[in-house]
Design a protein around this motif. Structure first.
Motif, mmCIF file in Angstrom:
data_model
loop_
_atom_site.group_PDB
_atom_site.id
_atom_site.type_symbol
_atom_site.label_atom_id
_atom_site.label_comp_id
_atom_site.label_asym_id
_atom_site.label_seq_id
_atom_site.Cartn_x
_atom_site.Cartn_y
_atom_site.Cartn_z
ATOM 1 N N VAL A 1 5.964 -55.575 -41.090
ATOM 2 C CA VAL A 1 6.640 -54.356 -41.538
ATOM 3 C C VAL A 1 5.850 -53.121 -41.131
ATOM 4 N N SER A 2 4.542 -53.155 -41.351
ATOM 5 C CA SER A 2 3.693 -52.004 -41.048
ATOM 6 C C SER A 2 3.753 -51.622 -39.569
ATOM 7 N N GLU A 3 3.581 -52.609 -38.694
ATOM 8 C CA GLU A 3 3.555 -52.313 -37.256
ATOM 9 C C GLU A 3 4.923 -51.876 -36.741
ATOM 10 N N LEU A 4 5.983 -52.482 -37.258
ATOM 11 C CA LEU A 4 7.314 -52.093 -36.797
ATOM 12 C C LEU A 4 7.645 -50.672 -37.243
ATOM 13 N N VAL A 5 7.305 -50.327 -38.472
ATOM 14 C CA VAL A 5 7.545 -48.959 -38.957
ATOM 15 C C VAL A 5 6.779 -47.950 -38.099
ATOM 16 N N ARG A 6 5.520 -48.222 -37.815
ATOM 17 C CA ARG A 6 4.721 -47.317 -36.994
ATOM 18 C C ARG A 6 5.324 -47.159 -35.606
ATOM 19 N N CYS A 7 5.782 -48.259 -35.044
ATOM 20 C CA CYS A 7 6.366 -48.227 -33.702
ATOM 21 C C CYS A 7 7.654 -47.409 -33.670
ATOM 22 N N MET A 8 8.516 -47.638 -34.638
ATOM 23 C CA MET A 8 9.817 -46.983 -34.622
ATOM 24 C C MET A 8 9.750 -45.510 -35.023
ATOM 25 N N HIS A 9 8.823 -45.184 -35.901
ATOM 26 C CA HIS A 9 8.672 -43.789 -36.316
ATOM 27 C C HIS A 9 7.767 -42.997 -35.394
ATOM 28 N N GLY A 10 6.993 -43.696 -34.576
ATOM 29 C CA GLY A 10 6.081 -43.005 -33.676
ATOM 30 C C GLY A 10 4.794 -42.563 -34.339
ATOM 31 N N PHE A 11 4.410 -43.230 -35.432
ATOM 32 C CA PHE A 11 3.142 -42.895 -36.077
ATOM 33 C C PHE A 11 1.998 -43.290 -35.148
ATOM 34 N N GLY A 12 1.224 -42.320 -34.707
ATOM 35 C CA GLY A 12 0.114 -42.593 -33.804
ATOM 36 C C GLY A 12 0.520 -42.675 -32.348
ATOM 37 N N GLY A 13 1.762 -42.358 -32.022
ATOM 38 C CA GLY A 13 2.223 -42.427 -30.632
ATOM 39 C C GLY A 13 3.670 -41.999 -30.519
ATOM 40 N N LYS A 14 4.302 -42.414 -29.445
ATOM 41 C CA LYS A 14 5.697 -42.049 -29.189
ATOM 42 C C LYS A 14 6.630 -42.980 -29.954
ATOM 43 N N ALA A 15 7.687 -42.413 -30.572
ATOM 44 C CA ALA A 15 8.691 -43.231 -31.254
ATOM 45 C C ALA A 15 9.405 -44.114 -30.233
ATOM 46 N N TRP A 16 9.578 -45.384 -30.561
ATOM 47 C CA TRP A 16 10.079 -46.357 -29.599
ATOM 48 C C TRP A 16 11.457 -45.995 -29.057
ATOM 49 N N PHE A 17 12.325 -45.486 -29.901
ATOM 50 C CA PHE A 17 13.678 -45.140 -29.466
ATOM 51 C C PHE A 17 13.814 -43.659 -29.113
ATOM 52 N N GLY A 18 12.695 -42.991 -28.903
ATOM 53 C CA GLY A 18 12.711 -41.601 -28.464
ATOM 54 C C GLY A 18 12.623 -40.605 -29.587
ATOM 55 N N GLU A 19 13.111 -40.958 -30.751
ATOM 56 C CA GLU A 19 12.999 -40.141 -31.945
ATOM 57 C C GLU A 19 12.808 -41.071 -33.140
ATOM 58 N N PRO A 20 12.207 -40.570 -34.219
ATOM 59 C CA PRO A 20 11.924 -41.446 -35.362
ATOM 60 C C PRO A 20 13.172 -42.193 -35.841
ATOM 61 N N SER A 21 13.003 -43.492 -36.063
ATOM 62 C CA SER A 21 14.129 -44.346 -36.444
ATOM 63 C C SER A 21 13.777 -45.209 -37.643
ATOM 64 N N GLU A 22 14.789 -45.468 -38.470
ATOM 65 C CA GLU A 22 14.657 -46.398 -39.583
ATOM 66 C C GLU A 22 15.026 -47.804 -39.117
ATOM 67 N N MET A 23 14.854 -48.764 -39.994
ATOM 68 C CA MET A 23 15.313 -50.126 -39.710
ATOM 69 C C MET A 23 16.797 -50.301 -39.996
#
Length: 298
Positions: free
Chosen positions: A117-139
């Motif tokens: 959960v932690s890593e997926l949230v960071r990836c999708m929201h872009g915490f510490g980097g670029k948001a995976w889908f280009g802009e912050p995303s929820e699950m």
């Protein structure tokens, strides 16, 4: 209840101190080693005349080792036992010679779920980097595929479902309880193709992702491996990870070694996320339960 003459833990077994003390309730003598034996000869020396052996996942008791330890009648694996084939004890040989081997399961899953959960949230929201889908995303609405719906896979599915993800899974058979939750059972290729995120939650040494599967998975995908070993063919994974993709593993063993450790599309913690203080309590209790059950039935 009968007792052992001597219990030997041939390496660190991650039991909490109170549980180690309780081992003395089950044996006349208890010997605990705090380091990993260097080789088979050292394992045999440590076991000596003991009739019960404890070990974790970092040492191996082959049939040659077991054959040299004539007093052993019980081997307690203080680690996950999924199948005889994947175990670090030759269970088949032990059974043929009247030696009982026990292992445990489902003691570290909670920490793994929190990691996922932690890593997926960071990836999708872009915490510490670029948001995976280009802009912050929820699950919410995220297409999540679970490969292997055992205990940990089921817990990850439930966690993702709690956050609103659309869950599908592939397993050896369809699960009625998963269907009741709205999780869809799908062929592996179809699951890979439809999923934005795939979690591989497989037993050790189980490989399901080959060239054809990675082709179905496609590009701009997130892949998690929460097992103890890679869920993929190494060469096929190497080609896929060079694309527009990202892979998360907690340990080097799950990744398959150092080859991919510093790849820009790999995030490896090099820490077993299931090894928490709570997990050690659960592990200890299950190890003691196995010993007690054996002695009560002996």
């Amino acid at each position: 209840m009968k007792r052992f003459k001597k219990i030997v833990a041939i390496e660190p077994v991650s039991m909490v101190p109170s549980a180690e003390k309780r081992l003395h309730d089950y044996a006349d003598e208890v010997e605990m080693y705090g380091d990993i034996p260097a080789d088979a000869d050292e394992i045999v020396r440590r076991i000596g005349d003991a009739d019960a052996v404890l070990l974790s996942y970092t040492s191996t008791m082959t049939k040659e080792v077991i054959a040299r330890c004539g007093n052993v009648r019980y081997i307690g694996m203080c680690c996950s036992l999924y199948s005889p084939e994947s175990a670090n004890v030759d269970i088949m040989y032990a059974g043929e010679h009247g030696i009982t081997v026990t292992g445990i399961r489902d003691y570290g899953d909670e920490g793994v779920v929190e990691y996922a959960v932690s890593e997926l949230v960071r990836c999708m929201h872009g915490f510490g980097g670029k948001a995976w889908f280009g802009e912050p995303s929820e699950m919410t609405g995220l297409k999540v595929g679970i490969v292997g719906l055992g205990k940990s896979g089921g817990m990850i599915a439930d966690a993702m479902h709690f956050f609103g993800a659309d869950i599908a899974y592939f397993a050896r058979s369809e699960k009625a309880d998963a269907g009741a939750k709205g999780y869809r059972f799908m062929p592996l290729g179809d699951l890979l193709e439809r999923s934005d995120v795939v979690f591989c939650c497989l037993n050790k040494n189980t490989v399901l992702l080959h060239e054809a599967e990675f082709a179905r998975l496609g590009q701009h995908k997130i892949l998690f491996n929460t097992g103890l070993s890679p869920a993929w063919d190494e060469d096929a994974f190497a080609r896929w990870i060079d694309g527009d993709n990202i892979c998360f593993c907690d340990t080097e063993g799950a990744l398959g070694g150092r080859r991919f450790l510093y790849h820009p599309n790999v995030r490896c913690m090099c820490v077993s996320t299931g090894r928490t203080q709570q997990a050690f309590v659960r592990l200890s209790n299950k190890v003691l339960d196995n010993i007690e059950n054996y002695l009560n039935e002996a």
